[in-house]
Design a protein around this motif. Structure first.
Motif, PDB file in Angstrom:
ATOM      1  N   GLN A   1      -2.205   1.857  10.507  1.00 55.77           N
ATOM      2  CA  GLN A   1      -3.343   2.540   9.894  1.00 55.77           C
ATOM      3  C   GLN A   1      -4.383   1.521   9.439  1.00 55.77           C
ATOM      4  OE1 GLN A   1      -2.922   4.981   6.222  1.00 55.77           O
ATOM      5  NE2 GLN A   1      -1.920   6.312   7.732  1.00 55.77           N
TER       6      GLN A   1
ATOM      7  N   HIS B   1       0.839  -1.195   0.000  1.00 58.90           N
ATOM      8  CA  HIS B   1       0.000   0.000   0.000  1.00 58.90           C
ATOM      9  C   HIS B   1       0.875   1.246   0.000  1.00 58.90           C
ATOM     10  CE1 HIS B   1      -2.462   3.128   1.992  1.00 58.90           C
ATOM     11  NE2 HIS B   1      -3.414   2.623   1.228  1.00 58.90           N
TER      12      HIS B   1
ATOM     13  N   LYS C   1      -8.540   3.636   1.744  1.00 63.12           N
ATOM     14  CA  LYS C   1      -7.920   3.633   3.073  1.00 63.12           C
ATOM     15  C   LYS C   1      -7.499   5.035   3.446  1.00 63.12           C
ATOM     16  CE  LYS C   1      -6.250  -1.027   2.726  1.00 63.12           C
ATOM     17  NZ  LYS C   1      -5.119  -1.836   2.278  1.00 63.12           N
TER      18      LYS C   1
ATOM     19  N   ASP D   1      -8.731  12.115  -0.838  1.00 61.01           N
ATOM     20  CA  ASP D   1      -7.568  11.227  -0.623  1.00 61.01           C
ATOM     21  C   ASP D   1      -6.648  11.863   0.407  1.00 61.01           C
ATOM     22  OD1 ASP D   1      -5.363   9.502  -0.781  1.00 61.01           O
ATOM     23  OD2 ASP D   1      -5.692   9.186  -2.939  1.00 61.01           O
ATOM     24  N   ASP D   2      -6.182  11.054   1.369  1.00 59.62           N
ATOM     25  CA  ASP D   2      -5.273  11.590   2.381  1.00 59.62           C
ATOM     26  C   ASP D   2      -3.847  11.704   1.851  1.00 59.62           C
ATOM     27  OD1 ASP D   2      -5.223   8.709   2.346  1.00 59.62           O
ATOM     28  OD2 ASP D   2      -3.857   8.852   4.064  1.00 59.62           O
TER      29      ASP D   2
ATOM     30  N   GLN E   1       1.188   4.057  -3.333  1.00 55.75           N
ATOM     31  CA  GLN E   1       0.802   5.479  -3.278  1.00 55.75           C
ATOM     32  C   GLN E   1       1.687   6.315  -4.192  1.00 55.75           C
ATOM     33  OE1 GLN E   1      -1.876   6.465  -1.987  1.00 55.75           O
ATOM     34  NE2 GLN E   1      -2.270   5.724   0.089  1.00 55.75           N
TER      35      GLN E   1
ATOM     36  N   ASP F   1     -10.368   7.630  -1.970  1.00 54.09           N
ATOM     37  CA  ASP F   1      -9.391   6.604  -1.570  1.00 54.09           C
ATOM     38  C   ASP F   1     -10.091   5.684  -0.571  1.00 54.09           C
ATOM     39  OD1 ASP F   1      -7.176   5.140  -1.052  1.00 54.09           O
ATOM     40  OD2 ASP F   1      -6.084   6.713   0.029  1.00 54.09           O
TER      41      ASP F   1
END
Lengths: 638, 206
Positions: free
Chosen positions: A504, A421, B60, B14-15, A425, B58
């Motif tokens: 997270q 993940h 997550k 989105d973060d 990003q 997003d």
């Protein structure tokens, strides 16, 4: 570890035992030497065997003394009975008249009788058989007699007579002459020095007899010069000359001589080597010769005497006649005359060779060697032990490193989804930026400003992805423990960054509390990260079952009482059973259904390798657990 | 690719600021109007009934995650369609998102064509849903004018009853029935019985 310790103790014990044994052996060997020398295996209660040593000549010449001592030594060697020695001397050189002999017989008879003598050893030396040889037979006809005679031409007396046996040793004149030719091939002249006694003349006659058969050699007989004149005379002999000493009991002036004393005055003056006929003459300055080896003769006589003393019938023991001499030399004279020892015939005896270090200090050397050996053994033992220990330590270190690596790999495996993940990003951002750039470039007037911003972002995201990979790779790399000064807070921050994506995902809040007061520590960054990561993952696992709002993991670094650093990881999870505190750190102990049970065990060994420790406790306030590790402060300055 | 600026905005949540910027860049370059939010909470606080478009979220995120945002949106005044983006495929989350009516579920590494298509579809659906909602409001508005009796007459009319039958059924005079019919056709702005029937069917489908 435990097994290793036992092994170590055993080997240490073995080494110590070995050294002790060695010392005991050394001591017993040394003490036994004395025991053997002092205690003969004799029958203390039995009547001693009485031996009369009867001398025809005066008992004051070196030759006779040598002979007698050898006989005595041989008789005493391994004797089964105590021996009692008596010694009488007729001294025919001085007292050869009949009356004196008669008185001597009378004297002997009054002193000894047949019943209390077991053996007579007669030393007639030369031509004294009439006296010393016959005496015992006459005086004690039933006592066995062993005689030793030198240079007898004839068998000394009727051997048919009762109870007599012995050894006759002849001068080996041709042997000596051969030696001269062998050692000094250039010799053309032999100067023979001789005396005027009956014995002297007989010996000279012998020499003359042999000389006749010798070709190419000139013999000179200096028998008519007073002995005192000889030393100056021998100092100026031609180089192809040697001196041969015959028997000199009395010179032409009627003066009596002891041959060895005479040689002492002669040898220093002589400019050529002196050859002699008897071993007793060697050592005073004579070079040597094929001599009568008196010591050996004495031993042989002693052996014979022993046989007779043990009960052998002397008549059945044949008389030995020995005609060959022993090549015997004085080492100092060989050097003086530059005679190569390699020329000496086989079986030569070289006397007065300076003792080797071994000969002089045998005992000291042996003891030193023993001590040295013991020491060497100790050292070897200790070294072996040390090597063994170091190997074991290395092995443990390797195993620990490998295990640490394995658990790290498994830890990273657990975090793979979080890390993927994390990696996707920036990769996604790069892709979108590239897409945009393509579209912008298709336009007639691309927005260069925007394109530049896009490129800058791509670079930033690329670096970000790289960092994620680096973090993973440093954990995955197989590596040894490298202790370096570390700022603990940096390690904590990095580790938290690594764990953050996973946290997270699991909706766990990671709280880091640290202080500026923290000391510098000595440690391996990756290994410490591993320990901390393991504790964080465990903490998060423990909180999987509780309400999301309560999933808080506190990582708190404080200064320990001794100035070191302590890092406590406290979860709000379900804790662990009270009695498990120690078992938690045992390998393969796990409370998780899919756990390997290695994480904490590895953490423990890692902390131990750092000189630190790790422990677990229940949280006082919540249900959760707190795992704390301690690291000593870095001792040096950086 | 036809830009459909008129179809509305794309609201990106989105973060990950970097991704947020990159995707907003792409959508802007392809003619979309874009608004960005770095959390679900920030987006919801600005959500208004008149906002037109779709949400690109997003999955997550800290705080409110994608699925929670979707649920909150569905309950809100303006249930905009959602396209999910995830840094990583997650099957259970995908299933849940699609069941909850997500337009699409893509990974962040999806090719731009797929992403743009999904946005397009979402915007189209948004427009469609919006039109539908507007029509529903119109119909509700129209039918809410009718009285109880007019409603009863309407039901009989669309069933094909004659005025006399209606009068008998409701036990009222036939002239009263006619009056009601006149009133309701006027209120519903229809010209014929056929038109009335179609309108009623449309309303009753709601």
């Amino acid at each position: 570890m435990k097994f290793l310790k036992t092994k170590k103790t055993i080997s240490a014990l073995a080494v110590r035992r070995g050294i002790f044994l060695l010392l005991v052996l050394l001591w017993s060997w040394m003490s036994q030497r004395h025991v053997f020398a002092q205690n003969l295996p004799v029958h203390p209660g039995a009547r001693p065997k009485r031996v009369l040593m009867l001398f025809g000549d005066a008992k004051d010449s070196a030759g006779i003394l040598t002979l007698e001592q050898a006989v005595r030594a041989e008789l005493q060697k391994d004797a089964t009975h105590r021996l009692e020695f008596f010694s009488e001397s007729l001294d025919v050189t001085h007292f050869a008249d009949e009356q004196h002999i008669a008185e001597f017989k009378h004297f002997l008879r009054s002193r000894y009788n047949e019943t209390n003598l077991d053996l007579v050893v007669a030393f007639p030396i030369q031509r004294n058989y009439r006296t010393a040889g016959e005496l015992p037979d006459e005086l004690f006809p039933k006592v066995p007699v062993v005689f030793v005679s030198i240079n007898e031409m004839e068998i000394p007396f009727e051997i048919s007579k009762l109870g007599v046996t012995g050894i006759v040793q002849r001068h080996d004149l041709s042997g000596t002459l051969n030696l001269i030719r062998k050692l000094q091939p250039n010799t053309r002249r032999i100067v023979v020095l001789g005396g005027h006694s009956e014995v002297d003349r007989a010996t000279l006659a012998e020499i003359q007899g042999v000389a006749k058969s010798l070709e190419g050699m000139q013999f000179e007989y200096w028998t008519n010069r007073p002995a005192l004149e000889l030393p100056p005379a021998v100092s100026q002999l031609p180089p192809d000359t040697v001196l041969l000493l015959s028997s000199i009991q009395r010179d032409v002036a009627g003066q009596r001589f002891y041959l060895s004393e005479f040689i002492k005055t002669l040898a220093p003056k002589a400019n050529v080597p002196i050859y002699v006929l008897a071993s007793a003459s060697i050592g005073s300055g004579a070079l040597g010769g094929a001599v009568v080896n008196l010591e050996e003769l004495g031993h042989r006589t002693g052996q014979l005497a022993k046989r007779v003393l043990a009960g052998a019938n002397p008549e059945s023991v044949p008389i030995e006649v020995q005609t060959t001499g022993t090549p015997m030399f004085d080492w100092r004279e060989l050097r003086r005359w530059h005679i190569n020892e390699n020329l000496l015939p086989a079986g030569s005896v070289v006397l007065y060779r300076p003792d080797t270090l071994w000969g002089q200090h045998r005992q000291v050397i042996l003891i030193s060697f023993g001590v040295f050996l013991a020491q060497a053994l100790t050292i070897t033992g200790l070294l072996a032990q040390r090597r063994q220990r170091r190997r074991a330590e290395e092995k443990i270190l390797t195993q620990r490193t490998e295990l640490a690596h394995l658990t790290r790999v498994s830890t990273v495996g657990q975090m793979t989804s979080a890390l993927t993940h994390e990696l996707n990003q920036p990769l996604g951002a790069i892709l979108r930026n590239t897409d945009t750039a393509e579209i912008l470039l298709q336009k007639a007037a691309p927005d260069l400003h925007e394109l530049r911003a896009i490129l800058a972002d791509i670079r930033k995201d690329d670096e970000r992805a790289g960092r994620v990979i680096d973090r993973m790779r440093s954990l995955l790399k197989r590596r040894n423990l490298e202790l370096r000064p570390l700022v603990l807070t940096d390690v904590l921050t990095e580790t938290l960054a690594l764990a953050a994506p996973d946290a997270q995902r699991r909706l766990v809040v990671l709280n880091l509390k640290t202080t500026d007061e923290l000391p510098l520590v000595r440690g391996d960054r990756v290994h410490l990260q591993q320990v901390l990561l393991n504790l964080i993952l465990n903490g998060m696992d423990a909180m999987a079952g509780i309400a999301k709002a309560q999933r808080q993991l506190l990582i708190q670094a404080t200064v320990a009482a001794d100035g070191g650093a302590e890092v406590a990881v406290s979860d709000a999870g379900t804790g662990f059973p009270a009695d498990n505190c120690d078992r938690l750190f045992k390998p393969f102990y796990t409370t998780k259904p899919d756990g390997m049970g290695m994480g904490l065990a590895i953490s423990k060994t890692i902390m131990e390798a750092h000189g630190g420790k790790i422990w677990a406790a229940k949280n006082p306030s919540t249900n959760g657990a707190t795992f704390t590790f301690y690291l000593p402060a870095y001792p040096g300055n950086v | 690719m036809t830009p459909l600026a008129s179809a509305g905005n794309v609201f990106i949540v989105d973060d990950d600021v970097s991704y947020l910027r990159s995707v907003s860049r792409l959508l802007t370059a392809t003619g979309h109007t874009v608004r960005t939010f770095d959390s679900g909470t920030a987006f919801l606080s600005q959500l208004a009934p008149d906002m037109i478009g779709c949400v690109l979220a997003d999955l997550k995120m800290p705080g409110l995650n994608g699925l929670e945002l979707q649920a909150a949106l569905a309950r809100s005044v303006n249930p905009l369609p959602v396209v999910f983006l995830s840094a990583q495929g997650d099957i259970p989350a995908t299933v849940q998102a699609m069941r909850a009516g997500a337009e699409d579920f893509l990974t962040k590494l999806t090719p731009k064509e797929k992403l743009l298509e999904a946005i397009q579809r979402a915007l189209a659906r948004a427009a469609q849903e919006r039109a539908g909602r507007r029509r529903r409001q119109e119909l509700q508005q129209l039918f809410s004018q009718l009285t109880q009796r007019e409603c009863e007459v309407l039901v009989q009319v669309v069933r094909g009853q004659m005025n006399k039958e209606i009068a008998d059924d409701l036990a009222i005079h036939i002239r009263t029935v006619k009056l009601h019919r006149t009133n309701l056709t006027r209120k519903l702005k229809v010209q014929s019985v056929a038109e009335l029937t179609r309108l009623y069917e449309e309303f009753s489908q709601l």
